[in-house]
Motif scaffolding. Structure first.
Motif, PDB file in Angstrom:
ATOM      1  N   UNK A   5       0.862  -1.188   0.000  1.00  0.00           N
ATOM      2  CA  UNK A   5       0.000   0.000   0.000  1.00  0.00           C
ATOM      3  C   UNK A   5       0.897   1.236   0.000  1.00  0.00           C
ATOM      4  N   UNK A   6       0.738   2.098  -0.994  1.00  0.00           N
ATOM      5  CA  UNK A   6       1.656   3.227  -1.151  1.00  0.00           C
ATOM      6  C   UNK A   6       1.059   4.542  -0.663  1.00  0.00           C
ATOM      7  N   UNK A   7       1.943   5.492  -0.361  1.00  0.00           N
ATOM      8  CA  UNK A   7       1.505   6.855  -0.064  1.00  0.00           C
ATOM      9  C   UNK A   7       1.992   7.735  -1.202  1.00  0.00           C
ATOM     10  N   UNK A   8       1.057   8.237  -1.995  1.00  0.00           N
ATOM     11  CA  UNK A   8       1.444   9.084  -3.117  1.00  0.00           C
ATOM     12  C   UNK A   8       1.372  10.547  -2.751  1.00  0.00           C
ATOM     13  N   UNK A   9       0.304  10.932  -2.072  1.00  0.00           N
ATOM     14  CA  UNK A   9       0.075  12.361  -1.839  1.00  0.00           C
ATOM     15  C   UNK A   9      -0.106  12.681  -0.366  1.00  0.00           C
ATOM     16  N   UNK A  10      -0.706  11.772   0.377  1.00  0.00           N
ATOM     17  CA  UNK A  10      -1.080  12.004   1.773  1.00  0.00           C
ATOM     18  C   UNK A  10      -2.098  13.139   1.901  1.00  0.00           C
ATOM     19  N   UNK A  11      -2.745  13.535   0.796  1.00  0.00           N
ATOM     20  CA  UNK A  11      -3.780  14.571   0.860  1.00  0.00           C
ATOM     21  C   UNK A  11      -5.092  14.067   0.266  1.00  0.00           C
ATOM     22  N   UNK A  45      -5.042   8.169  -4.564  1.00  0.00           N
ATOM     23  CA  UNK A  45      -5.548   6.803  -4.569  1.00  0.00           C
ATOM     24  C   UNK A  45      -4.494   5.702  -4.494  1.00  0.00           C
ATOM     25  N   UNK A  46      -3.222   6.058  -4.329  1.00  0.00           N
ATOM     26  CA  UNK A  46      -2.182   5.017  -4.239  1.00  0.00           C
ATOM     27  C   UNK A  46      -2.352   4.177  -2.970  1.00  0.00           C
ATOM     28  N   UNK A  47      -3.082   4.720  -1.996  1.00  0.00           N
ATOM     29  CA  UNK A  47      -3.200   4.079  -0.688  1.00  0.00           C
ATOM     30  C   UNK A  47      -4.516   3.306  -0.522  1.00  0.00           C
ATOM     31  N   UNK A  48      -5.247   3.073  -1.615  1.00  0.00           N
ATOM     32  CA  UNK A  48      -6.581   2.464  -1.482  1.00  0.00           C
ATOM     33  C   UNK A  48      -6.486   1.017  -0.978  1.00  0.00           C
ATOM     34  N   UNK A  49      -7.280   0.720   0.043  1.00  0.00           N
ATOM     35  CA  UNK A  49      -7.431  -0.644   0.565  1.00  0.00           C
ATOM     36  C   UNK A  49      -8.931  -0.892   0.714  1.00  0.00           C
ATOM     37  N   UNK A  50      -9.301  -2.097   1.106  1.00  0.00           N
ATOM     38  CA  UNK A  50     -10.714  -2.361   1.364  1.00  0.00           C
ATOM     39  C   UNK A  50     -10.952  -2.436   2.868  1.00  0.00           C
ATOM     40  N   UNK A  51     -11.998  -1.746   3.316  1.00  0.00           N
ATOM     41  CA  UNK A  51     -12.440  -1.853   4.705  1.00  0.00           C
ATOM     42  C   UNK A  51     -13.790  -2.556   4.657  1.00  0.00           C
ATOM     43  N   UNK A  52     -13.863  -3.747   5.203  1.00  0.00           N
ATOM     44  CA  UNK A  52     -15.066  -4.572   5.068  1.00  0.00           C
ATOM     45  C   UNK A  52     -15.532  -4.623   3.609  1.00  0.00           C
ATOM     46  N   UNK A  53     -14.582  -4.784   2.711  1.00  0.00           N
ATOM     47  CA  UNK A  53     -14.909  -4.976   1.298  1.00  0.00           C
ATOM     48  C   UNK A  53     -15.177  -3.702   0.511  1.00  0.00           C
ATOM     49  N   UNK A  54     -15.042  -2.541   1.145  1.00  0.00           N
ATOM     50  CA  UNK A  54     -15.343  -1.279   0.468  1.00  0.00           C
ATOM     51  C   UNK A  54     -14.046  -0.482   0.278  1.00  0.00           C
ATOM     52  N   UNK A  55     -13.858   0.074  -0.929  1.00  0.00           N
ATOM     53  CA  UNK A  55     -12.620   0.810  -1.215  1.00  0.00           C
ATOM     54  C   UNK A  55     -12.563   2.118  -0.442  1.00  0.00           C
ATOM     55  N   UNK A  56     -11.470   2.330   0.277  1.00  0.00           N
ATOM     56  CA  UNK A  56     -11.269   3.574   1.026  1.00  0.00           C
ATOM     57  C   UNK A  56      -9.805   4.004   0.901  1.00  0.00           C
ATOM     58  N   UNK A  57      -9.570   5.287   1.140  1.00  0.00           N
ATOM     59  CA  UNK A  57      -8.195   5.781   1.108  1.00  0.00           C
ATOM     60  C   UNK A  57      -7.602   5.639   2.506  1.00  0.00           C
TER      61      UNK A  57
END
Ligand SMILES: Cc1cc2nc3c(=O)[nH]c(=O)nc-3n(C[C@H](O)[C@H](O)[C@H](O)COP(=O)(O)OP(=O)(O)OC[C@H]3O[C@@H](n4cnc5c(N)ncnc54)[C@H](O)[C@@H]3O)c2cc1C
Ligand code: FES
Ligand code: FES
Lengths: 273, 156
Positions: free
Chosen positions: B36-42, B46-58
């Motif tokens: 999981x990457x940090x592109x902007x931190x702002x 979207x480089x940091x997108x993961x799933x939380x309970x199956x839903x895409x979040x930053x």
């Protein structure tokens, strides 16, 4: 980010107790505005009260004459809700235009409304739809709620519980977005109520969201694009920044309102035939 | 410090974290899941997108403590052993990356997108829904092709 204490109450009552008992609390909703602000050091709460486990705040229900949207309803929920699409389609469309997929999966109506960013979308919908903001202690009409840039009628320690929308004959939203931030350079919401037309404009006004009352009066007489001919907004009352100057914004409001009125007129014709 | 018990890529994880720790910091620095990457931190790239309970979040706009008792999935959690996830496979076959920095976030968003639309995707929808994921290299062409191809394989 500064240090803070973190709590995650599960009931409204516990949330309000925490809110009243602490010195510098802040509510955390979707965090899509607040967490970036805290990273920049522009907000430094001592206590962060996370609303994400308060189930009373996620209710979305149909009332006799409209819809109640709980403060913690996410933009994605409002955009895809069958009830909202059925009763107030323009509101669902607007929610689906906020930010991007991931922002819509976290961001909430309560957070957006409390924040009152001059370029945010929801304030235009609340104002045009004549919504009521229901807090822990009172009801505030949208006309009174949005005060100035990032300023609302909320008192310190007051919390939004839900937003109540009356249904209308037809409504819609058009947005000219800033492609990098996805916020509105200009957004126009038009709603036709039994009592008349309401036109609310976001992104453009130097004091935040506002009603374009001249356009409302003209459209009350004749709901057609031509009714707007000759109406003009004062550029001095518009925002101006590197993305768009004040004259350009004033022009955009006029163009978008016209297009939206045309589209809404065509839509209701289609319904009638 | 607060106690955090969560599930990451199907495994229970328990740790002591500061409330101000972001999920992405927890994943990279504490769990050593550096996919999981940090592109902007702002919240923009979207480089940091993961799933939380199956839903895409930053994950740069979420606190680690907010994942208490929830399920987090990162790019490391997609493959089944040596078998790549169909979306990873499609990115590989369609050459949907150059430097690869945006790729983990792209793939996590793409998987969420395909699942949400039950495989029914067209090019326009894919492009619209990639709004929160920025790529500086590819011009998006092959990313879009890869997602449409994977949508076919993943069709329920
Ligand atoms: C990349 C990106 C693009 C975006 N694009 C758009 C866009 O196009 N249009 C748009 O309108 N917005 C946009 N946003 C903002 C987004 O809609 C936010 O979700 C919203 O402004 C804040 O909602 P939140 O739930 O995240 O609130 P938070 O960030 O959690 O909170 C915001 C503020 O509201 C307060 N608050 C939260 N809930 C309540 C409550 N119930 N009662 C009282 N106060 C409360 C908080 O204390 C805080 O001060 C964007 C954000 C990002 C990161
Ligand atoms: S690092 Fe999270 S969106 Fe860019
Ligand atoms: S492949 Fe380099 S940023 Fe997308």
């Amino acid at each position: 980010m500064n240090k803070f204490d973190y709590v995650r109450p599960t009931t409204l009552a516990a949330t309000l107790d925490l809110l009243r008992a602490s010195d510098e609390p802040m509510l955390l909703a979707g965090g899509q505005t607040l967490l970036p602000t805290m990273k920049q050091g522009l907000a430094a709460p001592e206590l962060l009260i996370d609303l994400n486990a308060v189930s009373e705040l996620v209710e979305l229900s149909v009332t006799g004459d409209g819809i109640r949207v709980g403060a913690m309803c996410r933009h994605a929920t409002v955009a895809t809700s069958g009830a909202v699409r059925d009763k107030i389609p323009g509101l669902a469309e607007l929610a689906g235009m906020i930010g991007d997929v991931q922002v819509r999966n976290r961001g909430t109506i309560g957070g957006s409304v409390a924040n009152n960013d001059p370029a945010a979308d929801y304030p235009a919908a609340l104002l045009a739809l004549d919504a009521t903001i229901r807090t822990d202690s009172r009801d505030i009409s949208a006309d009174e709620f949005f005060v100035d840039l990032f300023e609302t009628a909320l008192e310190p320690g007051e919390m939004i519980r839900e937003v109540v929308f009356p249904s209308c004959r037809s409504c819609g939203y058009l947005k000219f977005r800033q492609p990098a931030s996805r916020f509105a350079i200009v957004g126009v919401f038009v709603a036709r109520h039994r009592q008349g037309v309401r036109v609310a404009v976001t992104g453009a006004g130097s004091a935040g969201v506002f009603r374009w009352t001249e356009a409302e009066a003209a459209l009350d007489g004749n709901f057609a694009q031509q009714a707007l001919t000759g109406l003009a907004l004062d550029p001095q009352q518009m925002l101006s920044d590197i993305h768009a100057g004040d004259t350009y914004r004033a022009h955009l409001v006029q163009v978008l309102t016209g297009r939206l009125v045309e589209a809404l007129g065509a839509r209701s014709l289609r319904v009638r035939t | 410090m607060m106690r955090l018990e969560t599930e990451i890529n199907g495994k229970p994880v328990a740790a002591e974290v500061e409330p101000r720790m972001l999920l992405v910091e927890f994943l990279r620095d504490q769990c050593r899941l550096t996919g999981t990457h940090v592109g902007c931190d702002t919240s923009q790239c979207g480089a940091c997108v993961v799933h939380l309970d199956g839903v895409a979040v930053k994950s740069c706009a979420l606190l680690a403590v907010q994942c208490q008792s929830r399920k987090v999935t990162t790019i490391e959690g997609l493959a089944q052993g040596a078998a790549l996830h169909p979306m990873q496979q499609a990115f590989h076959e369609h050459h949907a990356l150059q430097c690869g920095f945006c790729t983990p976030g792209m793939i996590m968003s793409a998987v969420d997108m395909v699942e949400r639309h039950a495989g029914d995707l067209d090019e326009h929808t894919v492009r619209e829904e990639l709004e929160g994921n920025i790529c500086r290299c590819t011009g998006y062409e092959n990313i879009v092709k890869a997602i449409l191809a994977a949508a076919e394989t993943m069709r329920p």
